[in-house]
Design an enzyme around this catalytic site. Structure first.
Site, PDB file in Angstrom:
ATOM      1  N   ARG A 236      -2.460  -3.990  -3.406  1.00 40.62           N
ATOM      2  CA  ARG A 236      -1.439  -4.778  -2.832  1.00 40.62           C
ATOM      3  C   ARG A 236      -0.124  -4.019  -2.627  1.00 40.62           C
ATOM      4  O   ARG A 236      -0.569  -3.128  -3.331  1.00 40.62           O
ATOM      5  CB  ARG A 236      -0.370  -5.357  -4.706  1.00 40.62           C
ATOM      6  CG  ARG A 236      -1.487  -6.599  -5.445  1.00 40.62           C
ATOM      7  CD  ARG A 236      -0.691  -7.884  -4.242  1.00 40.62           C
ATOM      8  NE  ARG A 236      -1.127  -9.001  -4.980  1.00 40.62           N
ATOM      9  CZ  ARG A 236      -2.347  -9.691  -4.813  1.00 40.62           C
ATOM     10  NH1 ARG A 236      -3.260  -9.643  -4.253  1.00 40.62           N
ATOM     11  NH2 ARG A 236      -2.865 -11.425  -5.433  1.00 40.62           N
ATOM     12  N   GLU A 265       4.472  -8.103   4.641  1.00 33.37           N
ATOM     13  CA  GLU A 265       3.613  -8.709   5.265  1.00 33.37           C
ATOM     14  C   GLU A 265       4.372  -9.773   6.219  1.00 33.37           C
ATOM     15  O   GLU A 265       5.161 -10.785   6.077  1.00 33.37           O
ATOM     16  CB  GLU A 265       2.926  -9.192   4.804  1.00 33.37           C
ATOM     17  CG  GLU A 265       2.287  -8.172   4.107  1.00 33.37           C
ATOM     18  CD  GLU A 265       0.892  -8.212   3.469  1.00 33.37           C
ATOM     19  OE1 GLU A 265       0.961  -9.394   3.089  1.00 33.37           O
ATOM     20  OE2 GLU A 265       0.242  -7.299   2.257  1.00 33.37           O
ATOM     21  N   HIS A 283      -4.066  -8.851   5.877  1.00 32.98           N
ATOM     22  CA  HIS A 283      -4.101  -8.914   4.731  1.00 32.98           C
ATOM     23  C   HIS A 283      -5.646 -10.247   4.393  1.00 32.98           C
ATOM     24  O   HIS A 283      -5.578 -11.468   4.195  1.00 32.98           O
ATOM     25  CB  HIS A 283      -2.917  -9.746   3.983  1.00 32.98           C
ATOM     26  CG  HIS A 283      -3.484  -9.942   2.312  1.00 32.98           C
ATOM     27  ND1 HIS A 283      -2.381 -10.173   1.451  1.00 32.98           N
ATOM     28  CD2 HIS A 283      -4.278  -9.912   1.361  1.00 32.98           C
ATOM     29  CE1 HIS A 283      -1.905 -10.416   0.641  1.00 32.98           C
ATOM     30  NE2 HIS A 283      -3.543 -10.226   0.070  1.00 32.98           N
TER      31      HIS A 283
END
Length: 528
Positions: A236, A265, A283
């Site tokens: 994370r 993000e 990601h």
């Protein structure tokens, strides 16, 4: 636990088609609407019993508040940091994820970043595409004999350890939950973070993002590391302090970083992403066809199992429900709710300030948790508009200032199991004891009055505080008949001095309990 009725589910992101297929095969209507705006989701969610998301949808308190019928939020992936779990719990909504769906994919990406950092593979590839041949510029280092520090020894941390050990790496780690002897069985030596930092050549983090893990790797911890340490984060964004990492890269304290996740993000702070010694991905930890199929399948099967009353897996805010899916536990839940409702009725719906639940008997030694929640549902349902359930009831009790305590007693006299509840409401105490006999929840005692025969807690029941005497029963029958209600049963306690509680089963609720004043000093009624 009784099966939860889920008729319709909204999938708000791109989830593997198997998810919809499994849900529809089990009679659940599914609507797929990816890329909804927050406003669109707020308008849409009120039409559904369930919501399935991945990581892009932010399920905020505002969205949950707008959901009239929502019972389940399922995240097809690991973690639920994009869901306001506290708001969901308050509204009695179960939040679940798929804790093992993307384990292998995330572990493999972590290992790929570790190996890429050691040999500068992405940088060398880009150099080649630019027409260069810089062999000396990309001098690397072997992984053999190096030390890998794994912070977070859950499913993914374990898989990373086994893979990197095959490269000859020494694996050490830290985890406040996983026992040291368990991780030792995987070849990971556990130690404190203070001991771990200075030993590592590589560090990878695999923890949830929470206050205790935010900025876990910061200026202070980087200063304790070996000069030239390399770090990886596929967990994370925010576990590694991004500003501190950039400073460590610029000073040479950190020789390289592999980052799949970021605080924001996509990341707007380009200095970190564009640093020559940073390998970054958008990601991709769960971005494999296998992981997506597994997560989609897992979340659908978990929802179906819950709906059909077969079990509960992956729930992050309803652990009390995990052991409530067998027939026996459902009977005890019914008993708990019924006792709570009886006491709330006898207290004339006055708000209670203290509740103490005692379970007795070996058969209930692991059941106190869900029985306590069941009792509180019975007590609070009338004052919460019926919104109290096993998921949110303890939260609602705390918000209402109710002190709830629970104990378990190994009483030989209660071989069948007994639940005893004492409440304090408006300064007055009320007490009841019950059990499950032959699969039927029964009341054994109310306010010190022990019934000659257990009272079946079903149907329309009236509870009357009376002065014992031979005229109680005929007088009560006459008053009920006058009120147009038929008496179906009458339960009296064993002889005792003073007023006693009696229970009467009736064909329908008494229209006006005031009609029973000639025989009862206090009267209440419930329907179970």
């Amino acid at each position: 636990m009784a099966p939860i009725l889920i008729k319709s589910i909204l999938i708000s992101e791109s989830v593997d088609p198997c998810c919809k297929k499994i849900l529809e095969e089990n009679g659940i209507q599914v609507t797929e609407k990816p890329n909804l705006t927050k406003e669109d989701l707020i308008a849409e969610i009120k039409n559904y019993d369930g919501l399935v998301v991945r990581s892009s949808t932010k399920v905020t308190a505002e969205i949950i508040n707008a959901a009239r019928n929502l019972k389940i939020i399922g995240r097809a992936g690991t973690g639920v940091d994009n869901v306001d779990v506290e708001a969901a719990t308050k509204h009695g909504v179960i939040v679940m994820n798929t804790p093992s769906g993307n384990t292998i994919s995330a572990a493999e990406l972590t290992c790929i970043l570790i190996t890429s950092l050691s040999r500068h593979v992405p940088q060398a590839a880009m150099s080649m595409k630019a027409g260069k041949w810089d062999r000396k510029k990309f001098m690397g280092a072997e992984l053999f004999g190096k030390t890998l520090g794994i912070v977070g020894l859950g499913r993914i941390g374990k898989e990373v350890a086994s893979r990197m050990q095959s490269f000859g790496m020494k694996t050490i780690g830290y985890d406040p939950i996983t026992p040291r002897e368990v991780s030792a069985g995987w070849g990971v030596e556990q130690m404190s973070l203070e001991q771990l930092w200075p030993q590592c050549d590589f560090i990878t983090v695999h923890t949830p993002l929470m206050p205790s893990t935010t900025g876990l790797l910061n200026d202070a911890s980087f200063a304790k590391c070996k000069k030239g340490v390399r770090v990886v984060n596929c967990a994370r964004g925010g576990i590694i302090d991004e500003d501190a990492l950039l400073r460590a890269l610029e000073s040479g304290q950190c020789a390289g970083a592999g980052l799949d996740v970021f605080v924001e993000e996509p990341p707007k702070n380009r200095a970190l992403v564009e640093h020559a010694n940073v390998i970054s991905c958008p990601h991709l930890g769960a971005s494999t066809s296998e992981a997506q199929a597994r997560c989609g399948q897992d979340i659908a099967l978990q929802i179906v199992d819950m709906v059909k009353g077969r079990g509960l897996v992956g729930a992050v805010n309803a652990q009390v429900l995990a052991s409530t899916f067998c027939q026996e536990s459902q009977q005890w839940i019914k008993l708990g709710e019924a006792i709570g409702a009886v006491l709330q009725s006898c207290a004339s719906s006055k708000p209670c300030s203290q509740v103490h639940i005692t379970t007795q008997g070996d058969c209930l030694k692991t059941s106190t948790g869900y029985i306590t929640s069941a009792v509180m549902v019975g007590l609070l349902k009338p004052t919460t508009g019926g919104s109290a359930n096993l998921v949110n009831v303890l939260t609602l009790a705390k918000q209402s200032g109710v002190t709830v305590t629970q104990t378990h007693s190994q009483s030989e006299a209660s071989c069948h199991g007994v639940c005893e509840v004492e409440i304090l409401a408006d300064g007055a105490g009320y007490k009841a004891r019950g059990s499950v006999l032959g699969g039927v929840p029964v009341l054994l005692e109310l306010g010190g009055s022990v019934f000659r025969q257990p009272v079946s807690l079903a149907g329309h029941l009236g509870f009357l505080l009376v002065s014992p005497g031979p005229q109680v029963l005929p007088s009560l029958a006459g008053l009920l008949a006058t009120a147009g209600v038929e008496m179906e049963s009458f339960s009296a306690p064993t002889a005792k001095a003073g007023d006693v509680w009696c229970c009467v089963g009736v064909s329908s609720p008494v229209p006006d309990l005031g009609a029973l004043k000639p025989v009862a000093k206090q009267a209440s009624q419930i329907t179970i």
